[in-house]
Design a protein around this motif. Structure first.
Motif: not given
Length: 441
Positions: A343-354
């Motif tokens: 979930k930490v990795d997913e949150a990081r990827r989503e924030a970077d994408r945004r």
């Protein structure tokens, strides 16, 4: 099936050595090494928060939050709006943070023995009351995990609080930008409307003199009416945005004007959504450790004093060490740890994408502004040429009015771009949590 043997002797405790040896043997046989095992690595999660004996939370995550600085220029219109919005009142997230801090202070004392009354109804119908003291001697790290959970709970509440502050400032600044954009567009429309009314006046004179057709007057009248409708809509948009902004602020902001320059994204600090995922993961890992401790034998001591002064003391051994579903439950706990890290990795990827998407949007808007600036300069030159040709009789008033209408439309478009860029920069700052100084916590 759990083990719950109780070893008691009136007036004192039985020797502890045999019981401790049995507990340690069971811990080794039943997989005691798993109690300290974690699927998360330091590269995946922030350092675990610590809860001091006084109930203070030592957390790199909270230190990160409190050390953040707002990107809003000091003394700017944006900073003034943010200040008034924050002064408007506290949100529920602030109360939640205070509750979690108080809970953590209480949890910091969980290593102390529990003392309380023990009241029961005897078989003869008489009420028996006694004072009971209960102390864990060997709990496989359960109470330490409880303190870690309380500390991580404070982290999550702190991130939620900072997120709420940044969101409130963003909402206020978004309304401010809407009001400022509407005001500037209204000024452009008002200037255009003045000239379009002049075109209509000239066309009416020409029609009355028989030099123009009534249909030509109708065309210009329609253009004038469209500009009036646009101007009315923009003024209403400005009033609505300011009225809504004033409800969010501690003082009216009608006198605040201007657009503040915001810096481009610096690539740091880490997005608030990632910090929230880290805090939630640390809390989940603490929960897993608490659950694992229940699958290992634990040792406790208890003593009670009845109303007659008699002392009853003993040891208790507990733990779900012989249940048939123990292995599957332990595997589920291991998967829970892995899920927390993911979930930490997913949150990081989503924030970077945004953030990347917003950066690309800003780049596209800047390119649009540059291109429209060139076109606008050319259209202004063409309008001057059209005016000269109209006065020389080589252009009609309809052509001149059409060229002017296109110019006003492009002026409005270019004026909107800088507000769109500012809003995108504010959204990046919202993602990173740098609209509010960390000292506001």
């Amino acid at each position: 099936m759990g083990l719950h043997p109780v070893i008691r002797r009136a007036g004192g405790l039985l020797p502890l050595v045999p019981v401790l040896c049995a507990a340690l043997a069971l811990s080794g046989c039943m997989g005691g090494a798993q109690a300290g095992k974690s699927a998360a690595s330091p590269a995946d999660l922030a350092s675990q928060p610590e809860l001091s004996a006084k109930g203070d939370v030592r957390s790199p995550l909270i230190a990160d939050l409190t050390g953040r600085r707002s990107i809003l220029p000091a003394g700017s219109a944006f900073a003034l709006v943010a200040e008034q919005v924050l002064r408007a009142g506290a949100a529920s997230a602030e109360s939640e943070l205070r509750i979690k801090r108080l809970t953590a202070q209480a949890r910091a004392k969980n290593w102390l023995p529990r003392i309380g009354p023990d009241v029961s109804l005897s078989s003869l119908g008489a009420i028996a009351a006694q004072l009971l003291l209960d102390q864990a001697l060997f709990d496989n790290g359960r109470r330490k995990a409880e303190r870690d959970f309380a500390a991580a709970d404070v982290e999550v509440a702190a991130v939620s609080f900072v997120t709420d502050l940044n969101q409130r400032v963003y909402d206020g600044l978004k309304l401010y930008l809407e009001a400022q954009r509407a005001a500037e567009l209204a000024r452009i429309s008002e200037t255009g409307l003045t000239r379009m009314k002049d075109f209509e006046r000239i066309m009416r004179i020409r029609m009355e003199g028989g030099l123009s057709d009534p249909s030509e007057l109708h065309i210009i009248t329609q253009k004038r009416a469209e500009m009036e409708a646009t101007l009315s809509s923009e003024r209403e948009g400005q009033r609505s945005a300011m009225a809504e902004l004033n409800t969010l602020s501690a003082a009216p902001l009608d006198g605040v004007k201007g657009l503040s320059a915001l810096p481009p994204d610096a690539g740091a600090p880490e997005a608030l959504s990632v910090l929230l995922a880290r805090g939630d993961a640390a809390r989940t890992l603490a929960e897993v450790r608490m659950a694992r401790s229940g699958f290992l034998p634990g040792l406790g001591a208890s003593a009670s004093v009845d109303k007659g002064g008699g002392l009853d003391a003993g040891l208790s051994l507990d733990g779900d060490v012989l249940s048939f579903d123990r292995k599957d439950k332990l595997r589920a706990l291991a998967e829970t740890e892995e899920m927390a890290v993911r979930k930490v990795d997913e949150a990081r990827r989503e924030a970077d994408r945004r953030i990347v998407a917003l950066d690309r949007e800003i780049a596209a808007l800047q390119a649009q502004a540059a291109q429209e600036g060139k076109v606008l300069a050319e259209m202004e030159t063409n309008l001057s040429l059209f005016t000269e040709q109209y006065e020389a009789g080589r252009r009609t008033l309809i052509e001149l009015a059409g060229q002017f209408e296109a110019l006003v439309r492009l002026q409005r478009s270019q004026a909107s771009v800088k507000y769109q860029i500012a809003l995108a920069r504010l959204e990046i700052a919202l993602v990173r949590g740098v609209l509010v100084d960390g000292a506001s916590m």
